[in-house]
Design a protein around this motif. Structure first.
Motif, PDB file in Angstrom:
ATOM      1  N   TYR A 175       5.801   2.882  -1.781  1.00  0.00           N
ATOM      2  CA  TYR A 175       5.579   2.971  -3.239  1.00  0.00           C
ATOM      3  C   TYR A 175       5.115   1.635  -3.829  1.00  0.00           C
ATOM      4  CZ  TYR A 175      10.079   0.620  -3.828  1.00  0.00           C
ATOM      5  OH  TYR A 175      11.103  -0.287  -3.787  1.00  0.00           O
ATOM      6  N   GLN A 176       5.331   0.529  -3.111  1.00  0.00           N
ATOM      7  CA  GLN A 176       4.848  -0.769  -3.598  1.00  0.00           C
ATOM      8  C   GLN A 176       3.520  -1.162  -2.926  1.00  0.00           C
ATOM      9  OE1 GLN A 176       8.350  -3.252  -2.888  1.00  0.00           O
ATOM     10  NE2 GLN A 176       8.566  -3.483  -5.099  1.00  0.00           N
ATOM     11  N   ASP A 177       2.900  -0.178  -2.273  1.00  0.00           N
ATOM     12  CA  ASP A 177       1.620  -0.388  -1.599  1.00  0.00           C
ATOM     13  C   ASP A 177       1.738  -1.402  -0.449  1.00  0.00           C
ATOM     14  OD1 ASP A 177      -0.948   0.622  -1.478  1.00  0.00           O
ATOM     15  OD2 ASP A 177      -1.802  -1.180  -2.392  1.00  0.00           O
ATOM     16  N   LEU A 182       3.235  -3.429   8.260  1.00  0.00           N
ATOM     17  CA  LEU A 182       3.194  -4.829   8.688  1.00  0.00           C
ATOM     18  C   LEU A 182       4.113  -5.703   7.831  1.00  0.00           C
ATOM     19  CD1 LEU A 182      -0.586  -5.517   9.447  1.00  0.00           C
ATOM     20  CD2 LEU A 182       1.178  -4.648  10.959  1.00  0.00           C
ATOM     21  N   HIS A 183       4.495  -5.200   6.643  1.00  0.00           N
ATOM     22  CA  HIS A 183       5.362  -5.973   5.760  1.00  0.00           C
ATOM     23  C   HIS A 183       6.754  -6.089   6.378  1.00  0.00           C
ATOM     24  CE1 HIS A 183       8.161  -6.526   2.334  1.00  0.00           C
ATOM     25  NE2 HIS A 183       7.204  -7.365   1.924  1.00  0.00           N
ATOM     26  N   VAL A 184       7.313  -7.293   6.372  1.00  0.00           N
ATOM     27  CA  VAL A 184       8.612  -7.549   7.000  1.00  0.00           C
ATOM     28  C   VAL A 184       9.714  -6.906   6.161  1.00  0.00           C
ATOM     29  CG1 VAL A 184      10.207  -9.324   7.817  1.00  0.00           C
ATOM     30  CG2 VAL A 184       7.731  -9.721   7.920  1.00  0.00           C
ATOM     31  N   PRO A 185      10.559  -6.032   6.740  1.00  0.00           N
ATOM     32  CA  PRO A 185      11.624  -5.377   5.962  1.00  0.00           C
ATOM     33  C   PRO A 185      12.741  -6.369   5.596  1.00  0.00           C
ATOM     34  CG  PRO A 185      11.782  -4.778   8.278  1.00  0.00           C
ATOM     35  CD  PRO A 185      10.531  -5.580   8.139  1.00  0.00           C
ATOM     36  N   GLN A 186      13.344  -6.142   4.427  1.00  0.00           N
ATOM     37  CA  GLN A 186      14.396  -7.039   3.936  1.00  0.00           C
ATOM     38  C   GLN A 186      15.791  -6.411   4.041  1.00  0.00           C
ATOM     39  OE1 GLN A 186      13.384 -10.114   2.802  1.00  0.00           O
ATOM     40  NE2 GLN A 186      11.276  -9.505   3.238  1.00  0.00           N
ATOM     41  N   ASP A 187      15.844  -5.120   4.432  1.00  0.00           N
ATOM     42  CA  ASP A 187      17.118  -4.394   4.366  1.00  0.00           C
ATOM     43  C   ASP A 187      17.682  -4.061   5.751  1.00  0.00           C
ATOM     44  OD1 ASP A 187      15.056  -2.764   5.025  1.00  0.00           O
ATOM     45  OD2 ASP A 187      15.692  -1.072   3.777  1.00  0.00           O
ATOM     46  N   VAL A 188      17.478  -4.951   6.712  1.00  0.00           N
ATOM     47  CA  VAL A 188      17.933  -4.645   8.081  1.00  0.00           C
ATOM     48  C   VAL A 188      19.190  -5.436   8.453  1.00  0.00           C
ATOM     49  CG1 VAL A 188      15.691  -3.934   8.932  1.00  0.00           C
ATOM     50  CG2 VAL A 188      16.315  -6.350   9.043  1.00  0.00           C
TER      51      VAL A 188
END
Length: 560
Positions: free
Chosen positions: A230-232, A236-242
């Motif tokens: 939803y944030q486009d 490849l974007h690194v996840p922050q919630d792991v």
């Protein structure tokens, strides 16, 4: 007493039967009757009149009598044994009599048979030779009167050379180089042979064209519904919630041994040949396989297969991300190197020099991300420029196929290993190696890894050892750090270090994951990871105990 006897008689008991129970009387002698309670049994010696010899014995340690020697076999006959089964045998197919043939005689008859087509029958007595004593071409044997190759007496006529003239005349003198008189210079094929030759050459030309033109069409398969959230943001974007900061540059304080299997990624139909984590964060995993496919997987959350890259017509040997992870290179046995977009799956460009690339590496410098090097099967290291698609440098000093390329010394130099059992160190863009390491005791080293500190090179040696070389200045072998205990000969099993440099991990040919202590070089732990060869083991750069392995059973496993 008569009263007692009368009572016993009334009950039908013989008085003599219990006479031994009665007290003795003085002046009268009574005789005890002998009681024999055992039945009559024939004694063994009475039945068996002589000793019996085992018919299967080859040797006797005493001299038996004639009767004993030729007595019939003792015991019942098996009625179900056929005559063939009952016949004596000393091998499965029957009875073979031992025979001795002189080595010279054997070789003489073998050569005679291969030359003239006949030989003496070994089962016939050689002293009584007749026409029936030969096997093979009997008529030829009668013609030649059974002569062997050593007795045939056929003299070879010596070929005569053309006379070479006078030695004083330089132009016309031929000397020992003169041709034979019956020698033909040109051998022309017959019409039929010429037709066959034309067909073969036409086929070869066609095959050559096909090889040149045949590169597989590139396509990609997306396995998730949406590439962007939803944030486009793409995958490849690194996840922050792991639960761990994947963007930090800090190294874990203390690493621990992995004990159990957390997850298995399945999707490759054949063996996995190499895996690589996404640079920096390690939240994605790229794998290439012998099923000609490359796959991108999630390391965290659902651990799904995100995308499959199809574009090689043969097995894929090696893969390498660029620094940002937006693009990666793949090297296949179809002799092509291909550059892919990690996000869209599009094949950006392809490179080939008609040789098989064994390894491929981007230059890690930020200002040289357009350059990459590949170790080839023709002993060369070839440097390409992505922008022009052309070869810009060749490093041609190895004497065997190049297996690994590893950048050291802040990417100013790179180290290469080869099938020629040597290790060479090169300055970037200078095609002459400035350091050449080779020892008589060295073996081929088909897998090399640089330590996280940049000080050491771990080399998987083909004598079942991991050797450690210094990666700064002198490139000396550290003899105190040798890791043994695994069986790896014949396989390029990738080595890796834990982020805190306390452990060394490697797969082996038995499918086991081996973990050594860096300080003591002791083998701490072995895990049965794969059914076939465990070809690669990677320690996650941000985790304390997570190791990823891949094997030739087509599986990629996560251990913790």
């Amino acid at each position: 007493m008569p009263i007692v006897a009368g009572c016993l008689a009334a009950y039908g008991i013989d008085p003599d039967a219990i006479s031994h129970l009665q007290p003795l009387k003085s002046g009268r002698k009574t005789s005890l009757s002998v009681l024999n309670s055992a039945p009559e049994v024939a004694v063994k010696e009475d039945v068996e009149t002589g000793t019996h010899i085992n018919p299967s014995l080859k040797e006797l340690l005493y001299n038996p009598t004639y009767e004993t020697m030729f007595a019939p076999e003792f015991g019942p006959v098996n009625p179900f044994k056929t005559q063939q089964m009952a016949a004596p045998r000393n091998m499965l197919s029957g009875y073979a009599e031992p025979a001795h043939v002189n080595d010279f005689m054997f070789e003489q008859q073998r050569r005679t048979f291969s030359t003239f087509g006949y030989a003496l029958d070994p089962s016939v007595d050689s002293s009584q030779v007749s026409s029936s004593s030969y096997i093979g071409a009997v008529e030829e044997a009668e013609k030649k009167k059974g002569l062997t190759v050593f007795e045939s007496g056929l003299k070879k006529e010596k070929r005569k050379r053309v006379k070479g003239g006078d030695a004083s005349e330089i132009d016309s003198f031929l000397g020992p180089w003169a041709k034979y008189q019956d020698e033909k210079n040109v051998a022309k094929p017959s019409e039929e042979e010429q037709k066959e030759l034309d067909e073969i050459t036409a086929k070869r030309q066609k095959r050559g064209k096909n090889e040149e033109e045949a590169f597989a069409e590139e396509k990609t398969i997306l396995h998730v519904k949406d590439v962007y959230d939803y944030q486009d943001r793409s995958y490849l974007h690194v996840p922050q919630d792991v639960g761990i900061n994947l963007c930090s540059a800090e190294i874990p304080d203390k690493c621990y041994l992995p004990k159990k299997q957390l997850h298995v990624w399945t999707g490759h139909t054949k063996g996995v040949s190499a895996i690589q984590l996404f640079p920096g964060s390690g939240h994605l995993l790229l794998s290439c396989s012998m099923d000609c496919k490359i796959k991108l997987w999630e390391v965290y959350s659902d651990r799904r297969c995100l995308r499959t890259f199809i574009g090689h017509s043969k097995a894929v040997r090696d893969i390498c991300f660029n620094n940002a992870g937006t693009q990666f290179l793949s090297a296949g046995y179809d002799r092509y190197l291909k550059l892919w977009d990690s996000e869209t799956g599009q094949c950006i460009s392809r490179f080939t020099n008609r040789k098989v690339p064994y390894c491929v590496k981007f230059n890690p410098d930020e200002d040289k991300q357009n350059l990459f090097v590949a170790g080839m099967s023709d002993k060369k290291i070839v440097q390409w420029d992505i922008r022009s698609g052309e070869v810009v440098q060749e490093y041609d000093r190895h004497l065997g196929a190049v297996n690994t390329i590893t950048f050291v010394d802040e990417n100013r130099r790179f180290v290469s290993t080869s099938d020629d059992k040597s290790l060479r160190v090169w300055e970037w863009d200078i095609p002459v190696d400035f350091k050449y390491i080779v020892e008589p005791s060295m073996h081929s080293m088909p897998a090399v890894t640089l330590s996280p500190s940049g000080k050491w090179l771990a080399c998987q040696s083909m004598d079942n050892q991991i050797l450690i070389f210094g990666a700064q200045n002198r490139f000396r072998l550290n003899k105190k750090k040798v890791f043994k205990g695994h069986m790896v000969a014949g396989y390029a099993c990738q080595v890796d270090f834990s982020p805190d440099m306390s452990y060394v991990v490697s797969g082996d040919a038995d499918g086991k994951l081996n973990i050594w202590d860096w300080k003591t070089t002791k083998l701490y732990h072995r895990i049965k990871a794969h059914d076939k060869v465990c070809i690669s083991a990677l320690w996650h750069p941000h985790e304390t105990s997570k190791v990823i392995t891949c094997g030739w059973d087509g599986q990629i496993k996560l251990w913790d």
